[in-house]
Design a protein around this motif. Structure first.
Motif, PDB file in Angstrom:
ATOM      1  N   THR A1020       0.731  -0.998   0.012  1.00 25.09           N
ATOM      2  CA  THR A1020      -0.148  -0.037  -0.105  1.00 25.09           C
ATOM      3  C   THR A1020       0.965   1.272  -0.088  1.00 25.09           C
ATOM      4  OG1 THR A1020      -1.632  -0.948   1.280  1.00 25.09           O
ATOM      5  CG2 THR A1020      -1.897   1.371   1.304  1.00 25.09           C
ATOM      6  N   CYS A1021       0.428   2.120  -0.730  1.00 25.52           N
ATOM      7  CA  CYS A1021       1.302   3.387  -0.842  1.00 25.52           C
ATOM      8  C   CYS A1021       0.958   4.475   0.188  1.00 25.52           C
ATOM      9  CB  CYS A1021       0.943   4.192  -2.361  1.00 25.52           C
ATOM     10  SG  CYS A1021       1.580   5.746  -2.502  1.00 25.52           S
ATOM     11  N   GLN A1028      -1.259  -1.942  -4.656  1.00 26.91           N
ATOM     12  CA  GLN A1028      -0.401  -2.207  -5.778  1.00 26.91           C
ATOM     13  C   GLN A1028       0.263  -3.576  -5.652  1.00 26.91           C
ATOM     14  OE1 GLN A1028      -0.024  -0.210  -8.816  1.00 26.91           O
ATOM     15  NE2 GLN A1028       1.056  -2.253  -9.538  1.00 26.91           N
ATOM     16  N   MET A1037       7.003   0.540  -7.265  1.00 28.16           N
ATOM     17  CA  MET A1037       7.090   0.692  -5.695  1.00 28.16           C
ATOM     18  C   MET A1037       8.406   1.148  -5.042  1.00 28.16           C
ATOM     19  SD  MET A1037       3.622   1.000  -5.524  1.00 28.16           S
ATOM     20  CE  MET A1037       3.404   0.932  -3.667  1.00 28.16           C
ATOM     21  N   ILE A1087       6.622   2.692   2.223  1.00 24.09           N
ATOM     22  CA  ILE A1087       6.329   2.474   0.507  1.00 24.09           C
ATOM     23  C   ILE A1087       5.728   3.354  -0.185  1.00 24.09           C
ATOM     24  CG2 ILE A1087       5.799   0.721  -1.108  1.00 24.09           C
ATOM     25  CD1 ILE A1087       6.130  -1.689   1.304  1.00 24.09           C
ATOM     26  N   MET A1088       5.871   3.752  -1.413  1.00 21.53           N
ATOM     27  CA  MET A1088       5.214   4.670  -2.133  1.00 21.53           C
ATOM     28  C   MET A1088       5.218   4.337  -3.629  1.00 21.53           C
ATOM     29  SD  MET A1088       7.102   8.190  -0.511  1.00 21.53           S
ATOM     30  CE  MET A1088       8.586   7.423  -0.445  1.00 21.53           C
ATOM     31  N   HIS A1089       4.245   4.936  -4.291  1.00 21.76           N
ATOM     32  CA  HIS A1089       4.556   4.758  -5.628  1.00 21.76           C
ATOM     33  C   HIS A1089       5.451   5.716  -6.292  1.00 21.76           C
ATOM     34  CE1 HIS A1089       0.046   3.451  -5.902  1.00 21.76           C
ATOM     35  NE2 HIS A1089       0.716   2.502  -6.414  1.00 21.76           N
ATOM     36  N   SER A1090       6.353   5.186  -7.231  1.00 28.25           N
ATOM     37  CA  SER A1090       7.360   6.127  -7.905  1.00 28.25           C
ATOM     38  C   SER A1090       6.831   7.537  -8.209  1.00 28.25           C
ATOM     39  CB  SER A1090       8.052   5.474  -8.966  1.00 28.25           C
ATOM     40  OG  SER A1090       7.028   5.057  -9.932  1.00 28.25           O
ATOM     41  N   CYS A1092       3.982   9.097  -6.982  1.00 31.41           N
ATOM     42  CA  CYS A1092       3.747   9.753  -5.952  1.00 31.41           C
ATOM     43  C   CYS A1092       4.772  10.440  -5.236  1.00 31.41           C
ATOM     44  CB  CYS A1092       2.887   8.843  -4.907  1.00 31.41           C
ATOM     45  SG  CYS A1092       1.436   8.087  -5.458  1.00 31.41           S
ATOM     46  N   TRP A1093       5.895   9.597  -5.029  1.00 29.12           N
ATOM     47  CA  TRP A1093       7.095  10.289  -4.495  1.00 29.12           C
ATOM     48  C   TRP A1093       7.914  11.220  -5.417  1.00 29.12           C
ATOM     49  CZ3 TRP A1093      12.158   9.816  -7.061  1.00 29.12           C
ATOM     50  CH2 TRP A1093      13.214  10.456  -6.143  1.00 29.12           C
TER      51      TRP A1093
END
Length: 1619
Positions: A1020-1021, A1028, A1037, A1087-1090, A1092-1093
């Motif tokens: 999860t982001c 994801q 991720m 953890i994040m989406h790329s 989103c980061w």
């Protein structure tokens, strides 16, 4: 001509004269001379200008050598009559030294003062004397010296007991004959001059540096050196030459303005020699106590000019004309001579007292601090009780001190009161010196002492009269005050005099005659201050409840009122002392106790009304100056002599007045008289609350007026502080008032009222209130602020609810008042108070009127409780139950309020009042009428208390039963809901987990690798909260990560990192086993989406760009360097790590043996070599660019575009940080830095944070990387540059070889299994590491032992005599197992994350079969030597090819295995030992000067001179402090330091980040003492130190700094690079 020139050399003529000079002949000539003075002076006049000050640069070493041989040696020959080396030894052997230690403290040296035995806080011991004394077993205070004082060991008046240590036992001294001092005549001078710059305490370093650069045309570095010397020594020559040349520089410098003077070189030469002579005298008198007494006698003898013409007088009177260095030298000589003998100490004290007024005037005009003034020596004399009383009697010292102080405060208003424009150092003069004189109270009084003390008291009262009513304020109406008035100076003076006023009262308390006379004088002074009516005071008559009083009309809200009333408060203190003496009852006619009581209470009452109006918000337009004054008025530093004394004065006045009259005056001053005497609608509820609270304090507070001891008052203070919350020892100390010895008395009583709870690894030890002391809690304690009262009420109610008790907080039983104050209880029985209570209760009955508040009702309840406990029964029956026909009684009003719905929170207390009040009255009335008995409802043993107690028990039992039934009902409902959920979801509880393989069969590498089953990885982001799945073709991720250079595991800190200028040729492929520096990667795991980061990071960049335009740059992270904070936990990060799916195993039917695989790899290498036409030499391996058909790195794995971008982002960040270069995605070293970071991180913390590293399979260059690794393991004679096997860290080699093989495998068509190749590589590296261990191990029947012996003998056969003889196979096998275990654990962790194989449980904890489990998990035999002997024909050629012979022959210190974990340095248990070590540390760049801020590196143990201009160095084009520069040498930019004198840990990261951290040294109460303010003994806490070490080992220092700077923005403004 600037001062920065080459050092001069000694003239040849002087050298010739030096060779022909004889000190013995010169001394013999002096012995035969008729005029000794003339001969000696001619010698000095001849040689001094030839030795000292011959050029712009001084040469101390040459000057000292010449001065010793040409000037001091003749004096020593003359003094001894023989060779000084023999004569001085004889003097020392026959010496009978003084019983005083006299050790002069260095700056920063530890000092000790016994809290139990010291006469005052100024009595201190040096470390050696303290350790040899009885005081080390007592309660003592440890501080650091500012320099200048000396040890008091041997001074019997300084210690109540144990005045001597083991070394300084008393002995008898001899007397010496008297000698006369020589007189000096002028010397010949030359025509050269110095432009001499002198120190002042006004200008800053920057101002001096800038001025010098302009004036003498020097560089900034030279100007910094000049400024440092001027600050240290007090002066420095900045130009040398003729008069005009020096005067030109002077004209420029004076215009700034700095203090500068042009001086003749011969004058400077004689001054320099004079300082050397003073130092020499201090050294010589140390050999003989007789010489010391001769020096004292000569120094105190008057000259031909008469009185005050001695050498000592001349030095003292010229003190302000000298520079800092000269003052320090002669002050130390005075301390080591005059002050070491009681006789001469007394004579010197007399001369000092005679010159005191002049010395103090010079000090006030001087700009130097007190520590550099001769007046600072007063502490060495005036604190001696016998000397102080002698000086009071003979020299009238007390009057002189106070009169001198008053004379300097010349600014007065029309009424003669002080006016201050700003703070001045005059204000501390009287405080220091007068406190020294009064610090020891006399036990016996003489008539002369009484006379002189009272004379001094008269002078002191004149001082207080000038303070009485100063800084008056008038309420601002209409508009806000334009400019805040000056108020700090007046309060500073008040705080400085607080202890002096207290000590004056203590002196008076020791003698009845003195106390009576002091009381009369103080009362006369008060009458003089307030005689007659002033503006705003008109006579008026007040009437209320049938009583009337004549008073004056005065509105505090309209007229002037002052918070400074020292005369009134001194009188209040003396009145309390009189109340405790029998003279007040036996001979009351001797005391003026009945004079005009309203006059006594008038001004204290006005001050209290002012505070009440400020709390009510009536003075808001007067600004913060008045708010601050009210704060300090109630603050613990001032309240003893301000608020407490005002309250006592009100109690004294009320005890001598009719209580109704007193209350009417109080109502009038509060401007509430018309509210209670008529039906006035408008009112200020807060003022009524404050007025009621004041009445409660007058009748309910007994400190000073009750029959209690001092320890009982301290207990009461502690009880009420702990009633708020549990507190640490330091918090309690701050909340309690200190006496003149800086003691609170808490230690004597704390154990009887509190329990101590020891701290853990974090936090502090806390004191908690004993349960049995809760009954002494008073909600209306007079030292509570409103916030404290609210917190205490909440805390106490919560405790009572937990105990199941009633939440009412009844008042404690008060002790009886002193007879003089016994009439205070009548206030509770007066008609005016009853009318006030009835009015407030009537308002509460009618809530719609809005004339009342809950706080007002709360105070009425408190007064009613006190009324019931203290008032007489007849009064209660007359007024409490019944009332006049037109009004309701208090009882009826309380009964109505009990049932009022709007008073729910007050019901408990109202119910308690009604319980102890009206119910038992009928029965008690019968007993009262028939038997005349009295009762006390607050006494536990009475029948009333018993009835109340029984009723409370029954009520609590009923409530407990109802609560039990309610709990049972709720638990039954929960059980039913659980059964219903289980029935609906049976399938969830029937599933069972069955593992796919057993723990014994788990293998993480090789063909038998236990691959986990296919399972979706869903995360999860944290930014968008979307789930994801981690897939190769899906969205990337990422984890927030931080990459940093590290030396945490370094075994060779002397090996410097590579030069940034040579990064193009630097080869990072092979890590040396000493791990001198590496690259560490850590992650918080969020953890994040790329994408989103990326959006988040772009937003951070935009915010920081806007911040730079508005405010200063945020320094907790550097956006320009790619840093950011994790969005969730705010951990510092500078890159991201992409999450990738687990690698899938590639099955192959062919599993080649080791020999087959070696042959296949050799064929592949030859094919690659033929395809590329030639193989690049290793030395040219890192040439930049692509040529010869070699393509740039290209990712082979079919990952999505976003994953590839994130892989590149992480690789580039590791490359940039690890090599300290600019980002370059095309550089072939990028993957190597990633793999090196993976291996280094595994080795450092055992956690793999490199989920992406094993998928960075690049073409071409990684193939070459594998070939280089191959040639290391399988030597090729054609490759001559293969590194030595002892110069390679094998875990780094394993990681690089395994991860780079993928590139070779992708171009291979032979069908070899990757798992099998990984196993072969692992086995080869393991054998190589085994050989490493055997080669570095120092001097059996089992199979392993025999095998290891054979292998060792094989190595010895190849290497000859390079290896020693070793007969113990067990020892060798033990060395192999012990040395290879860290490598195997690291390999297991690596393959665990590479292949995703779970680890067996035996590896997760201590297990006896852990070795076998680890070997099985790694597909290794338990006997590792089988790897060698099972392929002996292959391994033996490899063994011969590994180049180790030269390395073993030339290496003086080969690496050893296992590598021990690095630790922070060992610290001493006692902190004073560390302070003593730091006190002897000298600045390495200041010519032996003591460092002002010695700082210890906890990594390597180096002591540094921190936070100083002298030790600044240039780093990357910027000047940085010693600590910052050291971090780049010792810790790759990260450092941990201990600031010794501040007892403070310093964390540094780079040049712009840092924070302070709690030190590992704690006192006995579990608290740190940063700054050494409390002085409690400190000892090392191993747990705290291990916590700091854990932060360091886990590479969390930078993260800790980031968190600290985010939490405390003041850390951002510190220039960390200057530390």
């Amino acid at each position: 001509m600037a001062a920065a020139e080459s050092d001069r050399e000694v003239p040849s003529a002087l050298c010739t004269e030096f060779l022909n000079f004889s000190a013995k002949d010169t001394a013999s000539k002096w012995l035969q001379a008729t005029d000794l003075y003339k001969e000696v002076y001619q010698h000095l006049a001849c040689y001094v200008p030839k030795i000292y000050c011959l050029g712009p640069n001084l040469n101390p070493q040459s000057e000292d050598l010449l001065a010793q041989l040409l000037l001091q040696s003749p004096l020593e020959w003359y003094l001894c009559g023989e060779d000084p080396s023999m004569g001085l030894v004889k003097l020392e052997q026959n010496n009978q030294p003084s019983q005083l230690c006299g050790h002069v403290f260095r700056v920063g040296e530890p000092t000790y003062s016994c809290r139990e035995c010291a006469a005052d806080p100024t009595c201190v011991l040096c470390m050696q004397c303290f350790l040899g004394s009885v005081h080390k077993e007592h309660r003592y205070r440890m501080t650091t010296s500012g320099g200048g004082g000396f040890c008091d060991c041997g001074d019997t008046e300084a210690w109540k007991k144990g005045p001597y240590c083991q070394k300084h036992e008393p002995n008898i001294s001899d007397s010496c004959q008297e000698v006369k001092p020589p007189y000096v005549t002028p010397a010949d001078r030359h025509d050269t001059y110095y432009c001499m710059l002198f120190n002042d305490e006004v200008h800053t370093y920057e101002q001096v540096i800038y001025t010098l650069q302009k004036a003498v045309n020097c560089t900034q570095k030279e100007a910094v050196s000049f400024a440092t010397t001027v600050d240290r020594d007090g002066r420095k020559s900045v130009r040398f030459g003729d008069f005009a040349f020096c005067d030109q520089a002077k004209s420029v410098i004076v215009s700034k303005p700095l203090r500068v003077q042009v001086m003749h070189s011969s004058v400077v030469a004689h001054q320099c020699f004079a300082l050397k002579v003073l130092q020499w005298l201090g050294h010589v008198i140390g050999y003989s106590d007789a010489l010391r007494r001769i020096l004292c006698q000569v120094g105190l003898e008057n000259g031909p000019e008469g009185e005050n013409s001695s050498l000592v007088d001349t030095l003292m009177l010229c003190d302000s004309k000298m520079w800092k260095g000269a003052r320090n030298v002669y002050h130390q000589l005075l301390m080591s001579s005059l002050l070491m003998d009681l006789k001469y100490k007394k004579l010197f004290a007399i001369q000092f007292a005679k010159n005191y007024e002049c010395l103090q005037s010079d000090y006030v005009k001087d700009d130097h601090d007190r520590e550099f003034s001769v007046t600072d020596l007063s502490v060495q004399m005036f604190t001696v009780p016998s000397l102080a009383r002698m000086l009071i009697i003979e020299e009238n010292l007390m009057t002189t001190i106070i009169k001198t102080f008053v004379d300097h405060l010349r600014h007065r208003d029309l009424q003669g009161r002080f006016q201050f424009d700003q703070y001045s150092k005059h204000l501390c003069c009287c405080h220091c010196v007068c406190r020294y004189v009064l610090i020891s109270r006399p036990t016996e009084w003489s008539d002369q002492l009484r006379e002189k003390f009272l004379e001094g008291l008269d002078t002191f009262l004149e001082l207080l009269k000038c303070m009485q009513g100063m800084d008056p304020v008038v309420r601002q109406v209409g508009q806000h005050i334009e400019m805040e008035p000056e108020w700090e100076a007046a309060f500073t003076l008040q705080m400085k005099l607080t202890h002096i006023i207290s000590m004056m009262q203590e002196w008076c308390a020791t003698d009845e005659r003195v106390l009576i006379e002091a009381y009369k004088k103080c009362l006369t002074a008060l009458t003089h201050c307030h005689s007659g009516f002033t503006d705003g005071e008109q006579p008026i008559t007040l009437s209320m409840c049938g009583h009337s009083v004549d008073t004056i009309r005065y509105c505090v809200s309209q007229e002037k009122v002052s918070i400074h009333l020292p005369v009134s408060r001194l009188l209040a203190g003396l009145h309390v002392l009189l109340s405790k003496m029998e003279v007040a009852y036996r001979f009351p006619e001797q005391l003026p106790l009945v004079r005009v009581p309203p006059m006594l209470i008038e001004h204290p009452l006005r001050c209290l009304v002012l505070c009440a109006q400020v709390h009510a918000g009536m003075w808001r337009r007067n600004g913060f100056s008045l708010v601050n004054q009210i704060y300090y008025y109630h603050n613990v530093k001032c309240r003893v002599e301000m608020f407490d004394k005002d309250l006592i004065m009100l109690q004294a006045g009320a005890s001598m007045m009719d209580p109704n009259h007193f209350l009417m005056i109080v109502l009038s001053r509060f401007e509430l008289y018309h509210i209670f005497s008529s039906d006035v609608v408008q009112q200020n509820n807060t003022l009524i609350e404050e007025m009621l609270h004041l009445i409660m304090m007058v009748v309910g507070e007994y400190p000073g007026v009750g029959q209690v001891e001092g320890c009982d008052q301290i207990k009461r203070e502690i009880i009420h502080q702990l009633g708020i919350r549990p507190m640490a020892h330091s918090e309690l100390v701050k909340a309690l008032p200190e006496n003149e010895n800086k003691e609170t008395g808490m230690e004597r009583v704390i154990d009887s009222v509190a329990l101590f709870k020891k701290p853990g690894v974090t936090g502090r030890g806390l004191y908690e209130l004993r349960p049995e002391c809760a009954s002494q809690f008073n909600l209306y304690f007079h030292h509570y602020s409103r916030a404290d009262q609210s917190k205490a009420e909440e805390a106490q109610r919560k405790l009572r609810r937990l105990k199941g008790e009633d939440t009412a907080l009844p008042p404690p039983v008060l002790p009886p008042f002193c007879p003089l104050f016994a009439s205070l209880v009548n206030i509770l029985q007066c008609d005016v108070l009853l009318g006030m209570l009835g009015a407030v209760l009537q308002w509460a009955v009618e809530p719609s009127g809005g004339h009342w508040s809950e706080s007002m009702l709360q105070r009425v309840r408190g007064t009613a409780k006190r009324l019931w406990c203290k008032a007489s029964t007849r009064f209660l029956l007359r007024n409490y139950v019944s009332a006049p026909s037109n009004t309701a009684s208090v009882l009826a009003l309380l009964e109505n309020l009990q049932n009022a719905p709007h008073l729910e929170v007050h019901k408990d207390m109202i119910r308690w009042i009604l319980k102890v009040g009206p119910q038992p009255l009928p029965s008690l009335l019968v007993a009262f009428v028939e038997g005349g008995q009295s009762f006390d409802p607050c006494v536990p043993g009475s029948s009333l208390a018993q009835m109340v107690c029984d009723k409370d028990k029954a009520e609590r039992k009923r409530k407990a039963e109802m609560a039990r039934l309610r709990r049972e009902k709720i638990m039954a409902q929960m059980s039913e809901m659980q059964r219903h959920f289980i029935n609906e979801n049976k399938e969830l509880f029937q599933q069972k987990h069955s593992p796919s393989w057993s723990d014994a069969s788990l293998v993480c590498v090789g063909p038998r690798c236990s691959r986990p089953g296919e399972k979706r990885q869903v995360v999860t982001c944290i930014l968008c909260q979307e789930e994801q799945e981690i897939r190769a073709d899906g969205k990337a991720m990422v984890l927030a990560a931080f990459v940093q250079r590290s030396t945490v595991m370094s075994k060779n800190r002397k090996r410097p990192p590579h030069d940034p200028g040579e990064t193009l040729r630097y080869d990072p492929l092979f890590m040396h086993p000493d791990l001198s520096f590496g690259t560490h990667t850590s992650s918080c795991g969020h953890i994040m989406h790329s994408h989103c980061w990326q959006r988040y990071f772009e937003a951070v960049q935009a915010k920081e760009q806007r911040r730079q335009q508005r405010l200063r740059v945020h320094t907790s992270y550097d956006v320009g360097n790619g840093e950011f904070l994790c969005p969730l936990c705010e951990c510092l990060s500078n890159t991201v790590i992409p999450l990738l799916p687990r690698a899938k195993g590639i099955s192959s039917c062919e599993q080649p043996a080791l020999g087959q695989w070696l042959e296949t790899c050799a064929q592949q290498i030859r094919a690659m070599h033929s395809a590329h036409r030639k193989l690049q030499p290793v030395s040219e391996f890192w040439s930049v660019g692509t040529h010869d058909g070699i393509t740039p790195p290209v990712l082979l794995v079919p990952y999505s575009t976003t994953i590839k971008e994130m892989l590149t982002t992480f690789g580039t960040a590791t490359y940039k940080v690890g090599l300290k270069v600019h980002p370059n995605e095309q550089d072939p070293r990028v993957p190597i830095m990633c793999w090196g970071s993976c291996a280094y991180t595994i080795q450092s913390i055992g956690k793999c944070q490199t989920q992406c590293s094993h998928h960075m399979m690049l073409r071409s260059k990684p193939c070459s990387m594998f070939y280089v690794s191959w040639f290391t393991l399988v030597p090729d004679p054609q490759v001559e540059t293969s590194p030595c096997i002892l110069d390679i860290d094998m875990l780094h080699l394993l990681v690089s070889a395994v991860l780079s093989y993928g590139s070779v495998h992708s171009q291979d068509s032979s069908g070899l299994s990757v798992d099998a190749v990984h196993l072969h590589i692992f086995h080869l590296v393991t054998v190589a590491h085994t050989v490493q261990i055997l080669l570095t191990s120092g001097p059996g029947e089992r199979e392993e032992e025999e095998a290891v012996c054979r292998l060792y003998n094989t190595l010895k056969t190849h290497l000859g005599s390079s290896l020693p003889e070793m007969s113990s196979g067990w020892h060798l096998w033990h060395c192999v197992k012990l040395g290879i275990l860290p490598y195997l654990r690291g390999a297991a962790l690596f393959f665990h994350h590479l292949n995703g194989v779970p680890s067996p449980p035996q590896l997760l904890g201590a297990c006896p079969n852990q070795w076998e489990a680890l070997c099985g998990y790694l597909s290794l035999p338990s006997n590792l030597l089988q790897l060698y002997y099972s392929h002996l024909d292959l391994m033996e050629p490899l063994l011969k090819g590994w180049p180790v012979q030269v390395k073993l022959t030339n290496s003086s210190c080969p690496p050893s295995f296992p590598r021990e974990s690095n630790s922070l340095i060992e610290l001493p248990d006692d902190y004073s030992a560390l302070i003593n070590q730091a006190s002897s540390f000298t600045c390495p760049k200041s010519g032996g000067d003591k460092s002002r801020a010695p700082t210890l590196c906890l990594v390597c143990g180096t002591m540094l001179c921190s936070q100083s201009y002298c030790c600044q160095t240039e780093l990357e084009g910027e000047d940085v402090g010693a600590c910052t520069a050291h971090t780049f040498v010792c810790g790759a930019g990260v450092g941990i330091f201990l600031r010794v004198r501040e007892s403070q840990v310093l964390f540094l990261a780079g040049k712009t980040k840092g924070c302070f951290y709690a030190p590992p040294y704690l006192d006995d109460y579990g608290e740190t003492d940063q700054g050494l303010r409390r002085g409690n003994p400190l000892h090392l806490c191993r747990e705290r130190y291990r916590k700091i070490q854990k932060l360091w080992r886990q590479h969390s220092i930078t993260e800790e700094i980031g968190h600290a700077q985010e939490a405390n923005q003041t850390l951002v403004g510190i220039d960390w690079q200057h530390l």
